[in-house]
Motif scaffolding. Structure first.
Motif, short mmCIF file in Angstrom:
data_model
loop_
_atom_site.label_atom_id
_atom_site.label_comp_id
_atom_site.label_asym_id
_atom_site.label_seq_id
_atom_site.Cartn_x
_atom_site.Cartn_y
_atom_site.Cartn_z
N ALA A 101 5.51 6.31 -8.53
CA ALA A 101 6.22 6.49 -9.80
C ALA A 101 7.01 5.26 -10.23
CB ALA A 101 7.14 7.70 -9.72
N GLU A 102 7.66 4.60 -9.32
CA GLU A 102 8.47 3.44 -9.68
C GLU A 102 7.60 2.34 -10.28
OE1 GLU A 102 11.46 0.19 -7.64
OE2 GLU A 102 11.17 2.12 -6.63
N SER A 103 6.46 2.07 -9.69
CA SER A 103 5.56 1.04 -10.20
C SER A 103 4.98 1.43 -11.55
CB SER A 103 4.41 0.79 -9.22
OG SER A 103 4.91 0.30 -8.00
N ALA A 104 4.74 2.71 -11.76
CA ALA A 104 4.10 3.19 -12.98
C ALA A 104 5.09 3.40 -14.13
CB ALA A 104 3.36 4.49 -12.71
N GLU A 105 6.38 3.34 -13.84
CA GLU A 105 7.38 3.71 -14.84
C GLU A 105 7.27 2.92 -16.14
OE1 GLU A 105 12.15 4.52 -15.32
OE2 GLU A 105 11.41 3.67 -13.45
N SER A 106 7.24 1.61 -16.09
CA SER A 106 7.17 0.84 -17.34
C SER A 106 5.84 1.04 -18.05
CB SER A 106 7.43 -0.65 -17.09
OG SER A 106 6.39 -1.22 -16.33
N PHE A 107 4.79 1.23 -17.29
CA PHE A 107 3.49 1.49 -17.89
C PHE A 107 3.52 2.79 -18.67
CE2 PHE A 107 -0.98 2.86 -17.83
CZ PHE A 107 -1.59 1.70 -18.30
N MET A 108 4.12 3.82 -18.07
CA MET A 108 4.18 5.13 -18.71
C MET A 108 5.17 5.19 -19.86
SD MET A 108 1.93 7.03 -17.22
CE MET A 108 2.36 8.73 -17.53
N LYS A 109 6.29 4.48 -19.73
CA LYS A 109 7.35 4.57 -20.74
C LYS A 109 7.26 3.50 -21.81
CE LYS A 109 10.68 7.04 -17.92
NZ LYS A 109 12.00 7.03 -17.31
N GLU A 110 6.51 2.43 -21.54
CA GLU A 110 6.44 1.34 -22.52
C GLU A 110 5.01 1.04 -22.96
OE1 GLU A 110 8.54 -1.96 -20.73
OE2 GLU A 110 10.21 -0.65 -20.19
N SER A 111 4.14 0.76 -22.02
CA SER A 111 2.79 0.30 -22.35
C SER A 111 1.96 1.35 -23.08
CB SER A 111 2.06 -0.15 -21.08
OG SER A 111 2.79 -1.17 -20.44
N LEU A 112 1.91 2.54 -22.55
CA LEU A 112 1.11 3.58 -23.20
C LEU A 112 1.70 4.04 -24.54
CD1 LEU A 112 -0.17 5.55 -20.09
CD2 LEU A 112 -1.51 4.12 -21.65
N PRO A 113 3.03 4.22 -24.64
CA PRO A 113 3.58 4.54 -25.96
C PRO A 113 3.35 3.43 -26.99
CG PRO A 113 5.14 5.19 -24.26
CD PRO A 113 4.03 4.39 -23.58
N ALA A 114 3.39 2.17 -26.55
CA ALA A 114 3.11 1.06 -27.46
C ALA A 114 1.67 1.13 -27.96
CB ALA A 114 3.37 -0.28 -26.77
N MET A 115 0.75 1.50 -27.08
CA MET A 115 -0.65 1.64 -27.49
C MET A 115 -0.78 2.79 -28.48
SD MET A 115 -3.73 0.66 -27.55
CE MET A 115 -3.60 -0.72 -26.44
N GLU A 116 -0.07 3.88 -28.24
CA GLU A 116 -0.12 5.01 -29.18
C GLU A 116 0.35 4.59 -30.58
OE1 GLU A 116 0.57 9.10 -26.75
OE2 GLU A 116 2.25 7.71 -26.69
N GLU A 117 1.39 3.78 -30.62
CA GLU A 117 1.90 3.30 -31.91
C GLU A 117 0.89 2.38 -32.61
OE1 GLU A 117 4.62 4.42 -33.58
OE2 GLU A 117 4.64 5.85 -31.90
N LEU A 118 0.24 1.53 -31.84
CA LEU A 118 -0.77 0.64 -32.42
C LEU A 118 -1.95 1.43 -32.99
CD1 LEU A 118 -0.89 -2.32 -29.90
CD2 LEU A 118 -0.21 -2.40 -32.30
#
Length: 164
Positions: A101-118
């Motif tokens: 979970a710690e390693s995936a946190e920024s991916f889940m909270k930043e990277s994927l939501p940014a892709m959703e917005e794009l």
């Protein structure tokens, strides 16, 4: 004396009922009875079959490729669908391997939501830039886990029959 005998009888009855509850029947289930053992043994086998995080990554890999081709086709609904399922697959994997979970946190909270917005912008050029950032985030997550030998790159070959 009668009360003592009744109490002893009640305790003996309770103990025999408890023993009956603890002695579970082992019934094989599944096609041709492949899932056998006590309930606990069956749950352990199902957990083993689900695997840890690696099986979640197989699905994420598929969704990642489909996301790329959805963007190339400008099939924004399909792209959104892929991100939703990437999130679900990773969340399921994290339930099985919370240590990730710690390693995936920024991916889940930043990277994927940014892709959703794009995806909502429906702009192919911006999507390509965002997809490259997503790819970098995948590789960064792998590096955090000490698995930098798992290097993700943009798909070159389309394997899915889905077209827009």
């Amino acid at each position: 004396m009668k009360k003592t005998i009744l109490n002893l009888f009640a305790l003996a009855l309770l103990a025999s009922c408890q023993t009956a509850v603890n002695e579970e029947k082992s019934t094989a289930v599944g096609s041709e009875g492949w899932l056998a053992g006590t309930s606990e043994e069956k749950f352990e086998e199902v957990a083993h079959q689900l695997g840890g995080f690696s099986k979640a990554m197989v699905e994420v890999s598929y969704r990642y490729s489909e996301l790329y081709w959805a963007g190339m086709d400008e099939n924004w609904g399909y792209a959104e669908h892929q991100v939703e399922h990437m999130i679900e697959a990773i969340e399921d994997g994290l339930k099985r391997r919370p240590v990730r979970a710690e390693s995936a946190e920024s991916f889940m909270k930043e990277s994927l939501p940014a892709m959703e917005e794009l995806i909502k912008k429906e702009n192919k050029e911006e999507f390509i830039k965002g997809f490259r950032a997503l790819t970098s985030a995948c590789n960064a997550c792998h590096a955090k886990e000490g698995e930098s030998y798992i290097m993700i790159r943009e798909p070159e070959i389309r394997t899915s029959p889905v077209r827009f």
